[in-house]
Design an enzyme around this catalytic site. Structure first.
Site, PDB file in Angstrom:
ATOM      1  N   GLU A 441       0.826  -1.216   0.000  1.00  0.00           N
ATOM      2  CA  GLU A 441       0.000   0.000   0.000  1.00  0.00           C
ATOM      3  C   GLU A 441       0.856   1.261   0.000  1.00  0.00           C
ATOM      4  O   GLU A 441       0.496   2.262   0.612  1.00  0.00           O
ATOM      5  CB  GLU A 441      -0.932   0.037   1.220  1.00  0.00           C
ATOM      6  CG  GLU A 441      -2.237  -0.653   1.044  1.00  0.00           C
ATOM      7  CD  GLU A 441      -2.797  -0.538  -0.340  1.00  0.00           C
ATOM      8  OE1 GLU A 441      -2.803   0.586  -0.864  1.00  0.00           O
ATOM      9  OE2 GLU A 441      -3.181  -1.565  -0.904  1.00  0.00           O
TER      10      GLU A 441
HETATM   11  C1  LIG Z   1       2.670  -9.794   0.185  1.00  0.00           C
HETATM   12  C2  LIG Z   1       2.471  -8.682  -0.765  1.00  0.00           C
HETATM   13  C3  LIG Z   1       1.180  -8.361  -1.170  1.00  0.00           C
HETATM   14  C4  LIG Z   1       0.979  -7.336  -2.100  1.00  0.00           C
HETATM   15  N1  LIG Z   1      -0.288  -7.075  -2.539  1.00  0.00           N
HETATM   16  C5  LIG Z   1      -0.457  -6.223  -3.595  1.00  0.00           C
HETATM   17  C6  LIG Z   1      -1.733  -6.083  -4.226  1.00  0.00           C
HETATM   18  O1  LIG Z   1      -2.730  -6.680  -3.821  1.00  0.00           O
HETATM   19  N2  LIG Z   1      -1.821  -5.275  -5.327  1.00  0.00           N
HETATM   20  C7  LIG Z   1      -0.743  -4.595  -5.822  1.00  0.00           C
HETATM   21  O2  LIG Z   1      -0.896  -3.889  -6.805  1.00  0.00           O
HETATM   22  N3  LIG Z   1       0.478  -4.689  -5.222  1.00  0.00           N
HETATM   23  C8  LIG Z   1       0.648  -5.488  -4.128  1.00  0.00           C
HETATM   24  N4  LIG Z   1       1.884  -5.623  -3.535  1.00  0.00           N
HETATM   25  C9  LIG Z   1       2.986  -4.824  -4.025  1.00  0.00           C
HETATM   26  C10 LIG Z   1       3.365  -3.694  -3.065  1.00  0.00           C
HETATM   27  O3  LIG Z   1       2.350  -2.714  -3.041  1.00  0.00           O
HETATM   28  C11 LIG Z   1       4.734  -3.145  -3.510  1.00  0.00           C
HETATM   29  O4  LIG Z   1       5.688  -4.104  -3.125  1.00  0.00           O
HETATM   30  C12 LIG Z   1       5.058  -1.788  -2.913  1.00  0.00           C
HETATM   31  O5  LIG Z   1       4.218  -0.799  -3.428  1.00  0.00           O
HETATM   32  C13 LIG Z   1       6.514  -1.366  -3.177  1.00  0.00           C
HETATM   33  O6  LIG Z   1       6.871  -1.535  -4.521  1.00  0.00           O
HETATM   34  P1  LIG Z   1       8.201  -2.364  -4.876  1.00  0.00           P
HETATM   35  O7  LIG Z   1       8.182  -3.613  -4.109  1.00  0.00           O
HETATM   36  O8  LIG Z   1       8.330  -2.447  -6.335  1.00  0.00           O
HETATM   37  O9  LIG Z   1       9.382  -1.499  -4.297  1.00  0.00           O
HETATM   38  P2  LIG Z   1      10.196  -0.254  -5.044  1.00  0.00           P
HETATM   39  O10 LIG Z   1       9.195   0.664  -5.584  1.00  0.00           O
HETATM   40  O11 LIG Z   1      11.138  -0.907  -5.994  1.00  0.00           O
HETATM   41  O12 LIG Z   1      10.929   0.346  -3.840  1.00  0.00           O
HETATM   42  C14 LIG Z   1      12.127  -0.217  -3.253  1.00  0.00           C
HETATM   43  C15 LIG Z   1      12.585   0.701  -2.129  1.00  0.00           C
HETATM   44  O13 LIG Z   1      12.885   2.020  -2.635  1.00  0.00           O
HETATM   45  C16 LIG Z   1      12.128   2.998  -1.940  1.00  0.00           C
HETATM   46  N5  LIG Z   1      11.752   4.044  -2.894  1.00  0.00           N
HETATM   47  C17 LIG Z   1      11.238   3.902  -4.133  1.00  0.00           C
HETATM   48  N6  LIG Z   1      11.015   5.104  -4.694  1.00  0.00           N
HETATM   49  C18 LIG Z   1      11.357   6.026  -3.782  1.00  0.00           C
HETATM   50  C19 LIG Z   1      11.337   7.459  -3.736  1.00  0.00           C
HETATM   51  N7  LIG Z   1      10.878   8.179  -4.747  1.00  0.00           N
HETATM   52  N8  LIG Z   1      11.786   8.070  -2.622  1.00  0.00           N
HETATM   53  C20 LIG Z   1      12.211   7.345  -1.556  1.00  0.00           C
HETATM   54  N9  LIG Z   1      12.263   6.013  -1.535  1.00  0.00           N
HETATM   55  C21 LIG Z   1      11.838   5.351  -2.633  1.00  0.00           C
HETATM   56  C22 LIG Z   1      10.927   2.266  -1.365  1.00  0.00           C
HETATM   57  O14 LIG Z   1      10.400   2.922  -0.207  1.00  0.00           O
HETATM   58  C23 LIG Z   1      11.519   0.907  -1.040  1.00  0.00           C
HETATM   59  O15 LIG Z   1      12.128   0.925   0.221  1.00  0.00           O
HETATM   60  C24 LIG Z   1       2.092  -6.608  -2.581  1.00  0.00           C
HETATM   61  C25 LIG Z   1       3.384  -6.922  -2.146  1.00  0.00           C
HETATM   62  C26 LIG Z   1       3.585  -7.957  -1.271  1.00  0.00           C
HETATM   63  C27 LIG Z   1       4.991  -8.292  -0.854  1.00  0.00           C
END
Ligand SMILES: Cc1cc2nc3c(=O)[nH]c(=O)nc-3n(C[C@H](O)[C@H](O)[C@H](O)COP(=O)(O)OP(=O)(O)OC[C@H]3O[C@@H](n4cnc5c(N)ncnc54)[C@H](O)[C@@H]3O)c2cc1C
Length: 594
Positions: A441
């Site tokens: 989220e």
């Molecule tokens: C168990 C589970 C259930 C999920 N359920 C859903 C779902 O139902 N629907 C759905 O759509 N998604 C879902 N997700 C996905 C989840 O919402 C994403 O993992 C989350 O939004 C983060 O995206 P990412 O993992 O690609 O991390 P990234 O976006 O790659 O981020 C990696 C790190 O970089 C940091 N970062 C990135 N950009 C910035 C910035 N501009 N400034 C500062 N820091 C930054 C982040 O805070 C993080 O620490 C789920 C994930 C999991 C693990």
């Protein structure tokens, strides 16, 4: 073995005595919600959580979900029957819009039920939780036909909902979405692409699954401005509104993950699936934000809920486990050693946990009441304040409650010693389950940026200045009450620190955006501790008024309030000091030095 007892008494105190829901009987749905009815709902919700969901928590974690060769998914044993009971008892429709078959009761009462379901079985509770967010988005952005087709069935839980944002190359930055939508002559779209980590993307609980999918209409603008929202059902409703033709989408795999094993986290493949636009072309983010905001509060709740169950079991263990003697002399001389609850450091862990869960519950319910006022108040000024507060508080509730909620589960594991690290006591599951809430989220880092970058400055800072004034007014109104001095002095001091942090951001964050971003997580924590101080001051006031010596609940509330002010709130000061250090030392190393 672990246990769960829903904190009904504490919920009643907040709903009836602190928030005085009975004073809002002029709002739709509140007039029906007499204190007696609310108590019945809480008791019924507690029974369902304790007797139906909790017994499936440990087994669901062990068994997990399985994808069958035909791409269907089996949830853990017992989940389908429990889901049927959830639907039959109409738990999903409690606060939903009566126009579409909901019961229209206050959302804040629903939040209490959600806490119980999340504490007793977080993995299970996510299935109905996402459905709730999905139909809210359809109500906000969908056509009347879409509402009639989908929302009525989602409100009663027969159909469930999911949110599909994330793709392999696209998490935080949704402008990178590649899933494409091709317009068809009949007004529908063909959706093609892969979504990952979709919670409840496939399961064996509901007769249909309604996916809300973000995609880019072919030829639309690049980046976030070209994203549209589509409703893509697993089974396309037939002329009678029943599940019909199977759509071209399927679960391509399940994630093996750290926690919430009972919730199916799916790779979803859309292969020219039929979908329909929700709202306007290229404006999908606007509607999706309805769902995301709703879901963010629900995720904040998960931090509180896992902390609550971890705390309950830590308290039991601390009373039972015998080790060493109390420094003040044996407390149980007839036993070979004293229970560890006599030791101050064990008390520290218990009191930190209790002060967090009770304060967080008040913060959560107080915020949820503004959600009701936003949707139901006839008064423009009240709705404006409620909208301001919902926008301001949502990132704080999400990030602060999940950060500290997770830390609380860790402290409760620590309290158990070595056995906490084994699977026997259950607490390691609560810690694993709680960990995801800091990530999905929108990660907590992104919540913090949302708070300092967008929410603080909105409407010239109207929301935060209103909040400052509200805290000042509370302190002023209680200035003559000597019993309140400890609480109002501490609140006043915390509010000054939050004001100082806000001023520092305004003076240093605009000229150097890295300063604002570097300060953001500390600011969320400074804000969270201060907001909880306000909750504790309000609870202390109510407890003082109610306490006639006959019920230890109030005296215990006052003791915990004092602990919060003396031993938790000082953390706000260190967050202020850290945020004022600016970005320089944080950004000083070259990237290749790490
Ligand atoms: C168990 C589970 C259930 C999920 N359920 C859903 C779902 O139902 N629907 C759905 O759509 N998604 C879902 N997700 C996905 C989840 O919402 C994403 O993992 C989350 O939004 C983060 O995206 P990412 O993992 O690609 O991390 P990234 O976006 O790659 O981020 C990696 C790190 O970089 C940091 N970062 C990135 N950009 C910035 C910035 N501009 N400034 C500062 N820091 C930054 C982040 O805070 C993080 O620490 C789920 C994930 C999991 C693990």
């Amino acid at each position: 073995m672990p246990r769960y007892k829903a904190p009904v008494r504490d919920m009643q105190f907040i709903l009836h005595d602190v928030l005085s829901l009975q004073n809002y009987s002029y709002l739709p749905g509140f007039s029906d919600a007499s204190p007696d009815l609310i108590d019945q709902i809480l008791e019924g919700g507690a029974k369902f959580a304790e007797d139906v969901l909790f017994p499936l928590n440990y087994s669901g974690d062990k068994e997990g979900c399985k994808r069958n060769p035909d791409a269907t998914v089996k949830t853990p044993d017992g989940f389908p029957a429990a889901y049927e009971q959830l639907v039959d008892a109409e738990w999903l429709s409690l606060s939903a819009d009566p126009k579409y078959g909901g019961q229209g009761l206050p959302g804040v009462v629903n939040i209490a039920i959600n806490e119980m379901q999340s504490s007793s079985n977080m993995a299970f509770s996510m299935y109905p939780g996402l459905t709730h967010g999905a139909y809210q988005a359809l109500l906000a952005g969908g056509s009347e036909e879409q509402k009639q087709t989908y929302v009525t069935k989602m409100i009663n839980g027969k159909w469930s909902g999911t949110m599909n944002l994330t793709e392999p190359q696209c998490g935080t930055d949704l402008g990178l979405i590649k899933t494409k939508a091709v317009p068809q002559a009949d007004g529908s779209y063909k959706i093609t692409g892969q979504k990952i980590w979709i919670s409840g993307g496939e399961q064996d609980l509901s007769e249909n699954i309604i996916h809300l999918v973000l995609a880019r209409i072919e030829g639309g603008p690049e980046g976030i401005k070209g994203i549209s929202l589509f409703v893509v059902p697993k089974f396309i409703p037939d002329a009678d509104g029943n599940p019909g033709e199977r759509n071209a989408l399927e679960c391509g795999g399940l994630e093996e993950k750290m926690g919430i094993h009972g919730n199916a986290t799916c790779v979803m493949n859309y292969d020219g699936a039929t979908g329909w636009l929700v709202g306007e072309e290229h404006k999908g983010m606007r509607t999706m934000f309805v769902m995301m905001n709703e879901a963010r509060l629900g995720v904040g709740m998960q931090g509180l809920a896992q902390a609550e169950i971890a705390y309950q079991n830590a308290a039991d263990f601390a009373r039972d486990r015998l080790q060493s003697r109390a420094l003040s002399g044996p407390a149980a001389p007839e036993k070979p050693a004293d229970p560890i609850i006599v030791h101050p450091d064990v008390r520290r862990m218990l009191m930190d946990s209790r002060a967090f869960t009770e304060g967080a519950r008040a913060f959560m319910f107080w915020t949820a009441l503004y959600g009701d006022l936003l949707h139901k108040s006839p008064d423009d000024a009240v709705r404006q304040k409620a909208g301001d507060y919902m926008a301001l508080m949502t990132p704080v509730v999400k990030a602060f409650l999940t950060d500290i909620g997770f830390k609380t589960t860790s402290e409760c594991l620590q309290l158990h010693g070595g056995i906490g690290y084994t699977q026997e006591m259950g607490v390691e599951q609560y810690m694993r389950d709680a960990r995801i809430a800091m990530i999905y989220e929108g990660t907590n880092g992104i919540q913090a940026l949302d708070l300092v970058g967008r929410k603080l400055a909105a409407n010239g800072g109207r929301a935060i200045f209103t909040f400052f004034k509200e805290m000042d007014d509370f302190v002023g109104e209680n200035a003559d009450n000597s019993d309140m001095k400890l609480f109002t002095d501490a609140l006043s001091d915390a509010k000054k620190k939050l004001e100082a942090g806000t001023t520092w951001l305004m003076q240093n964050g605009l000229s150097n955006f890295n300063n604002a971003a570097a300060a953001s997580t500390d600011y969320v924590h400074l804000f969270g501790y201060t907001a909880m101080a306000y909750m504790w001051a309000m609870m202390a006031k109510t407890a003082l008024e109610k306490d006639d010596g006959s019920d230890p609940y109030y005296a215990n509330k006052l003791k915990t309030a004092r602990y919060y002010m003396e031993r938790v709130l000082p953390k706000a000061g260190s967050h202020l000091d850290m945020l004022k250090a600016g970005a320089e030392s944080m950004m000083a190393l070259e990237a290749d030095a790490f």
